[in-house]
Design a protein around this motif. Structure first.
Motif, PDB file in Angstrom:
ATOM      1  N   ASN A  42       0.827  -1.212   0.000  1.00  0.00           N
ATOM      2  CA  ASN A  42       0.000   0.000   0.000  1.00  0.00           C
ATOM      3  C   ASN A  42       0.856   1.255   0.000  1.00  0.00           C
ATOM      4  O   ASN A  42       0.561   2.224  -0.707  1.00  0.00           O
ATOM      5  CB  ASN A  42      -0.940   0.006   1.216  1.00  0.00           C
ATOM      6  N   LEU A  43       1.922   1.252   0.803  1.00  0.00           N
ATOM      7  CA  LEU A  43       2.799   2.428   0.854  1.00  0.00           C
ATOM      8  C   LEU A  43       3.509   2.626  -0.476  1.00  0.00           C
ATOM      9  O   LEU A  43       3.663   3.760  -0.945  1.00  0.00           O
ATOM     10  CB  LEU A  43       3.828   2.277   1.977  1.00  0.00           C
ATOM     11  N   THR A  44       3.925   1.535  -1.092  1.00  0.00           N
ATOM     12  CA  THR A  44       4.619   1.616  -2.380  1.00  0.00           C
ATOM     13  C   THR A  44       3.683   2.126  -3.467  1.00  0.00           C
ATOM     14  O   THR A  44       4.054   2.990  -4.261  1.00  0.00           O
ATOM     15  CB  THR A  44       5.176   0.228  -2.777  1.00  0.00           C
ATOM     16  N   PHE A  45       2.472   1.596  -3.512  1.00  0.00           N
ATOM     17  CA  PHE A  45       1.551   1.927  -4.596  1.00  0.00           C
ATOM     18  C   PHE A  45       0.810   3.243  -4.377  1.00  0.00           C
ATOM     19  O   PHE A  45       0.674   4.045  -5.300  1.00  0.00           O
ATOM     20  CB  PHE A  45       0.536   0.790  -4.794  1.00  0.00           C
ATOM     21  N   PHE A  46       0.325   3.480  -3.152  1.00  0.00           N
ATOM     22  CA  PHE A  46      -0.528   4.643  -2.898  1.00  0.00           C
ATOM     23  C   PHE A  46       0.202   5.825  -2.266  1.00  0.00           C
ATOM     24  O   PHE A  46      -0.349   6.910  -2.181  1.00  0.00           O
ATOM     25  CB  PHE A  46      -1.694   4.257  -1.962  1.00  0.00           C
ATOM     26  N   GLY A  47       1.416   5.621  -1.769  1.00  0.00           N
ATOM     27  CA  GLY A  47       2.113   6.672  -1.029  1.00  0.00           C
ATOM     28  C   GLY A  47       1.894   6.482   0.463  1.00  0.00           C
ATOM     29  O   GLY A  47       1.070   5.663   0.899  1.00  0.00           O
ATOM     30  N   PHE A  48       2.631   7.248   1.261  1.00  0.00           N
ATOM     31  CA  PHE A  48       2.636   7.015   2.706  1.00  0.00           C
ATOM     32  C   PHE A  48       1.263   7.201   3.341  1.00  0.00           C
ATOM     33  O   PHE A  48       0.736   6.294   3.992  1.00  0.00           O
ATOM     34  CB  PHE A  48       3.666   7.913   3.409  1.00  0.00           C
ATOM     35  N   TRP A  49       0.660   8.375   3.197  1.00  0.00           N
ATOM     36  CA  TRP A  49      -0.567   8.660   3.939  1.00  0.00           C
ATOM     37  C   TRP A  49      -1.768   7.881   3.419  1.00  0.00           C
ATOM     38  O   TRP A  49      -2.542   7.310   4.191  1.00  0.00           O
ATOM     39  CB  TRP A  49      -0.854  10.164   3.971  1.00  0.00           C
ATOM     40  N   GLN A  50      -1.952   7.843   2.114  1.00  0.00           N
ATOM     41  CA  GLN A  50      -3.090   7.096   1.567  1.00  0.00           C
ATOM     42  C   GLN A  50      -2.898   5.592   1.798  1.00  0.00           C
ATOM     43  O   GLN A  50      -3.853   4.887   2.123  1.00  0.00           O
ATOM     44  CB  GLN A  50      -3.278   7.385   0.081  1.00  0.00           C
ATOM     45  N   GLY A  51      -1.669   5.098   1.662  1.00  0.00           N
ATOM     46  CA  GLY A  51      -1.389   3.685   1.920  1.00  0.00           C
ATOM     47  C   GLY A  51      -1.645   3.318   3.369  1.00  0.00           C
ATOM     48  O   GLY A  51      -2.206   2.258   3.673  1.00  0.00           O
ATOM     49  N   THR A  52      -1.245   4.196   4.290  1.00  0.00           N
ATOM     50  CA  THR A  52      -1.489   3.959   5.716  1.00  0.00           C
ATOM     51  C   THR A  52      -2.985   3.965   6.001  1.00  0.00           C
ATOM     52  O   THR A  52      -3.494   3.104   6.726  1.00  0.00           O
ATOM     53  CB  THR A  52      -0.775   5.025   6.575  1.00  0.00           C
ATOM     54  N   LEU A  53      -3.706   4.922   5.435  1.00  0.00           N
ATOM     55  CA  LEU A  53      -5.158   4.994   5.631  1.00  0.00           C
ATOM     56  C   LEU A  53      -5.851   3.738   5.101  1.00  0.00           C
ATOM     57  O   LEU A  53      -6.712   3.169   5.772  1.00  0.00           O
ATOM     58  CB  LEU A  53      -5.732   6.243   4.946  1.00  0.00           C
ATOM     59  N   LEU A  54      -5.461   3.282   3.921  1.00  0.00           N
ATOM     60  CA  LEU A  54      -6.072   2.070   3.363  1.00  0.00           C
ATOM     61  C   LEU A  54      -5.759   0.843   4.213  1.00  0.00           C
ATOM     62  O   LEU A  54      -6.624  -0.013   4.427  1.00  0.00           O
ATOM     63  CB  LEU A  54      -5.604   1.849   1.925  1.00  0.00           C
ATOM     64  N   SER A  55      -4.535   0.748   4.699  1.00  0.00           N
ATOM     65  CA  SER A  55      -4.180  -0.367   5.578  1.00  0.00           C
ATOM     66  C   SER A  55      -4.997  -0.310   6.858  1.00  0.00           C
ATOM     67  O   SER A  55      -5.480  -1.335   7.356  1.00  0.00           O
ATOM     68  CB  SER A  55      -2.683  -0.346   5.913  1.00  0.00           C
ATOM     69  N   PHE A  56      -5.182   0.888   7.405  1.00  0.00           N
ATOM     70  CA  PHE A  56      -5.973   1.060   8.620  1.00  0.00           C
ATOM     71  C   PHE A  56      -7.424   0.632   8.393  1.00  0.00           C
ATOM     72  O   PHE A  56      -7.994  -0.112   9.191  1.00  0.00           O
ATOM     73  CB  PHE A  56      -5.902   2.517   9.088  1.00  0.00           C
ATOM     74  N   ILE A  57      -8.010   1.074   7.299  1.00  0.00           N
ATOM     75  CA  ILE A  57      -9.398   0.713   6.986  1.00  0.00           C
ATOM     76  C   ILE A  57      -9.516  -0.803   6.799  1.00  0.00           C
ATOM     77  O   ILE A  57     -10.407  -1.446   7.364  1.00  0.00           O
ATOM     78  CB  ILE A  57      -9.899   1.469   5.738  1.00  0.00           C
ATOM     79  N   GLY A  58      -8.603  -1.364   6.019  1.00  0.00           N
ATOM     80  CA  GLY A  58      -8.644  -2.806   5.756  1.00  0.00           C
ATOM     81  C   GLY A  58      -8.445  -3.632   7.013  1.00  0.00           C
ATOM     82  O   GLY A  58      -9.159  -4.613   7.243  1.00  0.00           O
ATOM     83  N   GLU A  59      -7.481  -3.240   7.846  1.00  0.00           N
ATOM     84  CA  GLU A  59      -7.234  -3.994   9.080  1.00  0.00           C
ATOM     85  C   GLU A  59      -8.381  -3.845  10.070  1.00  0.00           C
ATOM     86  O   GLU A  59      -8.734  -4.795  10.775  1.00  0.00           O
ATOM     87  CB  GLU A  59      -5.910  -3.561   9.715  1.00  0.00           C
ATOM     88  N   THR A  60      -8.972  -2.663  10.130  1.00  0.00           N
ATOM     89  CA  THR A  60     -10.104  -2.441  11.039  1.00  0.00           C
ATOM     90  C   THR A  60     -11.311  -3.272  10.607  1.00  0.00           C
ATOM     91  O   THR A  60     -11.928  -3.961  11.424  1.00  0.00           O
ATOM     92  CB  THR A  60     -10.456  -0.945  11.104  1.00  0.00           C
ATOM     93  N   LEU A  61     -11.646  -3.208   9.334  1.00  0.00           N
ATOM     94  CA  LEU A  61     -12.764  -4.023   8.825  1.00  0.00           C
ATOM     95  C   LEU A  61     -12.453  -5.508   8.977  1.00  0.00           C
ATOM     96  O   LEU A  61     -13.324  -6.298   9.348  1.00  0.00           O
ATOM     97  CB  LEU A  61     -13.047  -3.691   7.361  1.00  0.00           C
ATOM     98  N   GLY A  62     -11.212  -5.880   8.683  1.00  0.00           N
ATOM     99  CA  GLY A  62     -10.807  -7.282   8.801  1.00  0.00           C
ATOM    100  C   GLY A  62     -10.922  -7.789  10.225  1.00  0.00           C
ATOM    101  O   GLY A  62     -11.387  -8.910  10.464  1.00  0.00           O
ATOM    102  N   ALA A  63     -10.510  -6.982  11.197  1.00  0.00           N
ATOM    103  CA  ALA A  63     -10.609  -7.380  12.604  1.00  0.00           C
ATOM    104  C   ALA A  63     -12.064  -7.554  13.004  1.00  0.00           C
ATOM    105  O   ALA A  63     -12.420  -8.511  13.709  1.00  0.00           O
ATOM    106  CB  ALA A  63      -9.924  -6.347  13.492  1.00  0.00           C
ATOM    107  N   LEU A  64     -12.926  -6.664  12.555  1.00  0.00           N
ATOM    108  CA  LEU A  64     -14.348  -6.741  12.890  1.00  0.00           C
ATOM    109  C   LEU A  64     -14.996  -7.986  12.270  1.00  0.00           C
ATOM    110  O   LEU A  64     -15.733  -8.716  12.939  1.00  0.00           O
ATOM    111  CB  LEU A  64     -15.062  -5.474  12.409  1.00  0.00           C
TER     112      LEU A  64
END
Length: 183
Positions: A42-64
């Motif tokens: 995600n960081l490589t493809f989307f950049g630092f902030w957008q990649g971090t945000l996408l990882s956060f959203i994905g991990e949060t939804l995944g945990a739920l």
């Protein structure tokens, strides 16, 4: 694995956000696969902030989603097995603010696998809301630390990566020697 995921994101760039989130959800449900390779992609493809945000959203939804699936699939079976272990069994009955603080604390620690926190929360008596809040709030600083570390490693030169690899090998060697010494 990171390179393959970046390749997939590039090939399907119009669906890259959805693919990234879905892969994070699958990793969370699996519970044993580290999510760091998804964060790196995600960081490589989307950049630092957008990649971090996408990882956060994905991990949060995944945990739920994992919480829900684990609760449906393992709760009854686990309670039968844990009756033999009174100390572990007592942890299964933590609720409310105590459960929130425990989940929050475990999520912040980067060396505690997310799948374990989710599994034990799901088979316990933690409510979905308490799990969601503790998990999400704890995941934010942990993911920011992970993203920063991954970003630094991915932007380091080849020489820096060699030095880090040698330092990591030396650290593993020292740990091995200490463990062997204690036996």
């Amino acid at each position: 694995m990171q390179e393959e995921l970046v390749q997939i994101l590039e090939n399907y760039s119009s669906m890259a956000i959805t693919i990234s989130i879905l892969i994070n959800i699958i990793v969370s449900i699996a519970g044993v696969v580290p999510s760091v390779f998804v964060t790196a992609a995600n960081l490589t493809f989307f950049g630092f902030w957008q990649g971090t945000l996408l990882s956060f959203i994905g991990e949060t939804l995944g945990a739920l989603i994992a919480f829900y699936l684990y609760r449906k699939g393992f709760k009854r079976l686990s309670h039968e097995k844990l009756k033999e272990y009174p100390r572990v069994n007592s942890l299964m009955h933590i609720e409310g603010f105590d459960a929130f603080l425990l989940i929050l604390s475990l999520r912040i620690m980067p060396f505690i696998p997310s799948g374990i926190v989710t599994f034990f929360s799901a088979i316990g008596s933690v409510s979905v809301i308490v799990f969601f809040l503790g998990s999400t709030i704890g995941k934010l600083p942990a993911l920011l630390m992970e993203s920063y570390a991954v970003y630094q490693v991915t932007t380091v030169s080849v020489q820096g990566k060699i030095i880090m690899s040698l330092a990591a090998c030396y650290g593993v060697f020292i740990c091995y020697k200490n463990i062997k010494k204690k036996k």
